[in-house]
Design a protein around this motif. Structure first.
Motif, PDB file in Angstrom:
ATOM      1  N   ALA A  18      37.216  60.384  70.553  1.00 47.16           N
ATOM      2  CA  ALA A  18      36.965  61.200  69.363  1.00 47.16           C
ATOM      3  C   ALA A  18      38.240  61.888  68.900  1.00 47.16           C
ATOM      4  O   ALA A  18      38.558  61.938  67.686  1.00 47.16           O
ATOM      5  CB  ALA A  18      35.884  62.231  69.653  1.00 47.16           C
ATOM      6  N   MET A  19      39.017  62.429  69.837  1.00 48.13           N
ATOM      7  CA  MET A  19      40.266  63.091  69.468  1.00 48.13           C
ATOM      8  C   MET A  19      41.280  62.099  68.898  1.00 48.13           C
ATOM      9  O   MET A  19      42.057  62.434  67.986  1.00 48.13           O
ATOM     10  CB  MET A  19      40.845  63.821  70.683  1.00 48.13           C
ATOM     11  N   MET A  20      41.272  60.868  69.445  1.00 46.66           N
ATOM     12  CA  MET A  20      42.158  59.851  68.882  1.00 46.66           C
ATOM     13  C   MET A  20      41.782  59.540  67.444  1.00 46.66           C
ATOM     14  O   MET A  20      42.645  59.340  66.577  1.00 46.66           O
ATOM     15  CB  MET A  20      42.094  58.565  69.742  1.00 46.66           C
ATOM     16  N   MET A  21      40.477  59.481  67.169  1.00 50.62           N
ATOM     17  CA  MET A  21      40.030  59.202  65.806  1.00 50.62           C
ATOM     18  C   MET A  21      40.413  60.335  64.854  1.00 50.62           C
ATOM     19  O   MET A  21      40.784  60.103  63.692  1.00 50.62           O
ATOM     20  CB  MET A  21      38.514  58.993  65.792  1.00 50.62           C
ATOM     21  N   VAL A  22      40.328  61.586  65.328  1.00 49.18           N
ATOM     22  CA  VAL A  22      40.740  62.726  64.497  1.00 49.18           C
ATOM     23  C   VAL A  22      42.228  62.629  64.162  1.00 49.18           C
ATOM     24  O   VAL A  22      42.635  62.823  62.998  1.00 49.18           O
ATOM     25  CB  VAL A  22      40.425  64.057  65.218  1.00 49.18           C
ATOM     26  N   PHE A  38      43.972  59.907  64.162  1.00 50.64           N
ATOM     27  CA  PHE A  38      44.135  58.738  63.283  1.00 50.64           C
ATOM     28  C   PHE A  38      43.833  59.130  61.833  1.00 50.64           C
ATOM     29  O   PHE A  38      44.539  58.729  60.893  1.00 50.64           O
ATOM     30  CB  PHE A  38      43.206  57.614  63.740  1.00 50.64           C
ATOM     31  N   PHE A  39      42.785  59.937  61.643  1.00 42.21           N
ATOM     32  CA  PHE A  39      42.413  60.368  60.288  1.00 42.21           C
ATOM     33  C   PHE A  39      43.535  61.223  59.679  1.00 42.21           C
ATOM     34  O   PHE A  39      43.879  61.077  58.501  1.00 42.21           O
ATOM     35  CB  PHE A  39      41.101  61.147  60.326  1.00 42.21           C
ATOM     36  N   PHE A  40      44.087  62.123  60.515  1.00 40.00           N
ATOM     37  CA  PHE A  40      45.196  62.964  60.032  1.00 40.00           C
ATOM     38  C   PHE A  40      46.378  62.097  59.608  1.00 40.00           C
ATOM     39  O   PHE A  40      47.028  62.339  58.582  1.00 40.00           O
ATOM     40  CB  PHE A  40      45.613  63.947  61.114  1.00 40.00           C
ATOM     41  N   VAL A  90      48.722  71.614  62.085  1.00 44.10           N
ATOM     42  CA  VAL A  90      47.961  70.541  62.746  1.00 44.10           C
ATOM     43  C   VAL A  90      48.658  70.105  64.037  1.00 44.10           C
ATOM     44  O   VAL A  90      48.009  69.697  65.004  1.00 44.10           O
ATOM     45  CB  VAL A  90      47.781  69.344  61.784  1.00 44.10           C
ATOM     46  N   LEU A  91      49.977  70.236  64.035  1.00 47.63           N
ATOM     47  CA  LEU A  91      50.726  69.815  65.230  1.00 47.63           C
ATOM     48  C   LEU A  91      50.325  70.646  66.449  1.00 47.63           C
ATOM     49  O   LEU A  91      50.268  70.148  67.578  1.00 47.63           O
ATOM     50  CB  LEU A  91      52.229  69.942  64.981  1.00 47.63           C
ATOM     51  N   SER A 104      51.062  56.391  54.756  1.00 48.39           N
ATOM     52  CA  SER A 104      50.544  55.681  55.924  1.00 48.39           C
ATOM     53  C   SER A 104      49.353  54.795  55.596  1.00 48.39           C
ATOM     54  O   SER A 104      48.826  54.124  56.483  1.00 48.39           O
ATOM     55  CB  SER A 104      50.132  56.704  56.996  1.00 48.39           C
ATOM     56  N   THR A 105      48.891  54.777  54.332  1.00 51.03           N
ATOM     57  CA  THR A 105      47.635  54.101  53.996  1.00 51.03           C
ATOM     58  C   THR A 105      47.638  52.640  54.408  1.00 51.03           C
ATOM     59  O   THR A 105      46.662  52.146  54.993  1.00 51.03           O
ATOM     60  CB  THR A 105      47.367  54.215  52.483  1.00 51.03           C
TER      61      THR A 105
END
Length: 874
Positions: free
Chosen positions: A73-77, A79-81, A42-43, A88-89
């Motif tokens: 959108a990429m920031m949200m992806v 953030f989800f990761f 993912v990195l 991190s929850t």
């Protein structure tokens, strides 16, 4: 356009902040992933996201709005990761709150909603994982989860509220801006309309007062009428400033580029500025000799820039002077015209420097004002400099004066130097100029620099002295051709000056109120003292034997003066009226053509550089009008062109004479005596008694005996019947120029003969008339009067399509023409196939300013051509 640009700037700033923040957070996420041992594949995707986002930003693709959504959108992806890992929850709420606040900058409420939804999805995913892994949900976990969910809702609600309030403020601001813009537009329209309406009565005041001044004999009333006219002109200038400012403020300025000569611009400018200049303030104009002779720009705006800067300096200078330095810097597109205006005035502090760019601001605004004006000068200069593609800088300190620098791009039309003189090696100038009389050291430096550059540009020798005793030594040791002296220096020993004036051309540089004593042989050059008037004096031919006590008149001569500068028309009309002429004026080439169609004139004085149609084209069109009507009339070029080749150029174009500005009386009278009928010229002394002068042109015997050498080509040609004196007069008694014309006459003969034969055989009478007109003019210019008259008759017959007359006389005229060219060729040894060339390049000389050897304590300072290095000593 301005409001839209400001909104774009705000949006651009917000999405750059988001992009930078995204990059930083991605770096933090990568670091934490490595630290916690999360999925490494993912990195690689995160790094690709950052690279893709910056590429889109740099390339500006896709649209800004679309890029904003992609970044988010990429920031949200990411953030989800980050949130799918159980560690991190319970950090998600803090991170998402920061992201929501960041998205608030975009003004997009939809992005806030996307952030909230992403948080809830990520939180739900985390809780589902905890349930599957059978985590124990105690009261603390449940309360924290509910509190974080409620917090994100209220943070989003607060962000949306801020955006709503922000939008309301922006809408109100837009409405206020629109109202202010409309009010400004209405005010500008009102000012423009009022200015236009005021112009008509002001023009009437100026015109009628000018008529009254000409008719009035009472000196007191005449002076009062002059004051009325000057006041009207001042109001007219202020009206023009208002119109210029309104055009600048409404962004409606347009460029009207045209070719111009700096010499002409400065002559017109100096004429306009003289009324603003106090006799106690020095105006020094220093022109770089390397400036091209003809350039292209919006010359009216250039002139207004110069005028505004110079008059501003004069207005705020109580002691010392204003120094104007004009140079050029070569560029690929031509040159940059660099204007530097330095004054020794009151100066400005930092606050005043910042405010000079505001409209209607004056450094001395308030109850105690030093000068008039509307405070629009600098605003107009800034607007004009901007539309011409240039830039301006201003430096100033209180009580230390101001320096304004302007740079304007120019297209070069003619690269030759803007100043030159005939035969500089034959000239030897003297200068009785005592610069130490000026208490301000800056003024002394300005004058020294100006004189040095002028001498270098003209390529002449100049010997400068600063007292009468040194002038006596200079007179006895050097053969001078011209002597320039200042007004105060003239008063120091007028007897000595007048003695020298009997042998040398003496020019007194003085203010407008200076008068020479009755019977003086010196001449006056009105200040400012700068290169172009000096070049005009050096290129003119003044007869020292003319009787000063006797004045020439041309009473009843109907003269038309053509110039696009109103002040020049006033000056010209005044000068020609002194000779008893009936003077009319035209302010453009087309107007002069119409006036020549409707009226009969005895002579036309035509300015060269005019907007739209220049003087050469106007002259040729007037010639065509006169030719169709069977009339003829001398047309004299009246121009500030300071190049030595100007005289030859104007005469070859078809002008009958050439007079340079500023108008020298002796030069003007020489031209008038040559081009006007001798019966119209009279001479009177102060008592009104008339005098008769010998007719130089009818002294045939004197002409034949004027050549001591029997092998002189001109003597041989005189024996052939050519009127040498007539030819020399057309060339202003310049023998070199006359001989060049004779050789050119021979060189062109074969081509002209063939062209005339071809037109004759084809019965093309239109072109035949044009060819014979050229033959008539060129023959008259060299003094071949018989050939000129016969060509004139053939030209007339061709215009009338009188084929019988042409058939009868054509062969004989061409035969005489060829015989004439053979005689000239024989006299000069010139072949008809050889071309006449002129050396166009001159070796560049450095010039020095050094004491003449043998001078005592009273130094005689010399400007002279230098062989090696340049030096300046004083």
């Amino acid at each position: 356009m301005g409001k839209k640009r400001r909104n774009n700037d705000l949006f651009e700033t917000s999405h750059i902040i988001i992009l930078v923040t995204f990059t930083v957070l991605s770096a933090v996420l990568i670091f934490e992933s490595l630290l916690m041992g999360w999925e490494k594949w993912v990195l690689i995707l995160i790094i690709l996201e950052v690279i893709i986002n910056w590429i889109m930003h740099i390339a500006h693709i896709p649209s800004e709005k679309d890029r904003m959504w992609i970044y988010s959108a990429m920031m949200m992806v990411d953030f989800f990761f980050y949130g799918i890992h159980l560690t991190s929850t319970f950090d998600l709420a803090v991170v998402m709150s920061a992201l929501i606040l960041l998205c608030t900058l975009t003004g997009q409420k939809a992005l806030i909603t996307v952030c909230q939804i992403t948080y809830y999805i990520t939180l739900a995913y985390g809780i589902a994982v905890m349930v599957l892994e059978k985590y124990t949900f105690d009261s603390l976990i449940i309360s924290r989860t509910i509190m974080h969910a409620i917090m994100i809702y209220f943070v989003g609600f607060l962000a949306k509220t801020i955006i709503d309030k922000w939008m309301q403020v922006i809408e109100r601001s837009k409405d206020e801006i629109i109202q202010l813009t409309d009010a400004t537009e209405r005010l500008n329209d009102f000012l423009a309309n009022v200015s236009h309406e005021l112009r008509t009565p002001i023009n009437a005041v100026i015109g009628l007062s000018t008529i009254c001044i000409e008719k009035e004999n009472n000196p007191e009333i005449k002076n009062e009428m002059i004051s009325v006219r000057n006041a009207g002109r001042k109001v007219a200038e202020q009206i023009g400033d208002i119109l210029d400012y309104s055009e600048i403020d409404r962004d409606k300025l347009v460029r009207n580029n045209e070719d111009y000569m700096l010499s002409s611009v400065l002559y017109d400018l100096v004429t306009e500025i003289r009324p603003y200049k106090s006799p106690d303030i020095e105006l020094i104009i220093d022109v770089d000799p390397s400036i091209p002779s003809v350039m292209n720009t919006d010359v009216n705006k250039l002139k207004k820039i110069l005028k505004a800067l110079i008059t501003n300096g004069l207005k705020y200078t109580n002691e010392g002077g204003v120094y104007v330095r004009i140079t050029t810097e070569k560029e690929e597109y031509g040159v940059n015209l660099c204007i530097e205006v330095t004054d020794t005035g009151i100066g400005m502090n930092e606050e005043e420097l910042e405010r000079i760019y505001e409209g209607f601001y004056q450094a001395d605004s308030g109850r105690s004002r030093m000068g008039g004006g509307l405070g629009l000068g600098m605003s107009i200069v800034i607007g004009f400099v901007s539309i011409l593609g240039g830039f301006m800088t201003v430096k100033s300190k209180p009580d230390h004066g101001t320096v304004v620098r302007v740079s304007l791009p120019q297209t070069v039309i003619d690269e030759r130097s803007c100043m030159s003189v005939n035969d500089p090696e034959k000239l030897c100038l003297g200068a009785f100029l005592h610069f130490d009389k000026y208490t301000n050291p800056s003024v002394r430096d300005y004058y020294n620099s100006m004189v040095l550059n002028m001498v270098k540009g003209l390529g002449v020798q100049m010997h400068r002295v600063d007292n009468a005793e040194s002038l006596r030594k200079l007179r006895d040791s050097v053969t001078l051709t011209h002597l320039f002296i200042a007004e105060e220096e003239y008063h120091s020993d007028p007897r000595l000056i007048e003695e020298i004036a009997g042998k040398v051309i003496v020019v007194v540089v003085a203010n407008s109120d200076f008068k020479l004593p009755l019977g003086s042989k010196a001449y006056i050059m009105e200040k400012p003292f700068y290169c172009f008037p000096v070049a005009s004096v050096l290129n003119s031919e003044i007869n020292l034997n003319d009787k000063k006590g006797v004045k020439m008149y041309a009473r009843g001569i109907r003269a038309l003066v053509v110039d696009d500068e109103p002040m020049n028309l006033t000056v010209g009309k005044s000068i020609f009226a002194r000779y008893g002429m009936v003077v009319s004026t035209a302010n453009s080439g087309p107007e002069s053509i119409d006036m020549c169609k409707e009226n009969e004139y005895d002579i036309v004085f035509m300015d060269h550089m005019m907007g739209g149609m220049d003087g050469v084209e106007a002259m040729k069109r007037i010639r065509a009008v006169l030719s169709r009507e069977g009339r003829d009339m001398p047309i004299v070029a009246l121009t500030a062109n300071a190049m030595s080749s100007a005289k030859q150029m104007f005469l070859s174009e078809g002008f009958d004479g050439f007079v340079s500005k500023p108008i020298e009386t002796e030069e003007l009278e020489r031209v008038l005596k040559r081009v006007l009928p001798k019966s119209r010229i009279t001479y009177e002394d102060a008592s009104g008694q008339e005098y008769e002068f010998p007719d130089e042109d009818n002294e045939a015997e004197e002409e034949k005996n004027s050549f001591s050498d029997d092998n002189d080509p001109l003597k041989i040609m005189s024996d052939y019947g050519i009127k040498i004196k007539e030819g020399l007069k057309y060339c202003m008694d310049d023998r070199d120029f006359y001989e060049n014309l004779l050789k050119q006459y021979v060189v062109e003969a074969d081509a002209k003969r063939k062209a005339a034969i071809e037109a004759f055989e084809n019965k093309d009478w239109h072109n035949y008339a044009i060819l014979l007109h050229a033959l008539k003019s060129t023959s008259k210019m060299i003094g071949a009067m018989e050939v000129s008259e016969k060509a004139k008759e053939l030209e007339k017959a061709a215009k009338e399509e009188n084929a019988i007359y042409i058939m009868e006389h054509h062969p004989r005229v061409l035969e005489e023409y060829i015989e004439l060219t053979d005689k000239i060729s024989e006299a000069f040894g010139t072949k008809k196939t050889e071309t006449v060339t002129e050396e166009s390049e001159e070796k560049e000389e450095a010039l020095e300013f050094e004491p003449v050897s043998g001078s005592s304590d009273d130094e005689v300072l010399e400007f002279a051509p230098e062989k090696e290095d340049s030096a300046y000593e004083s």
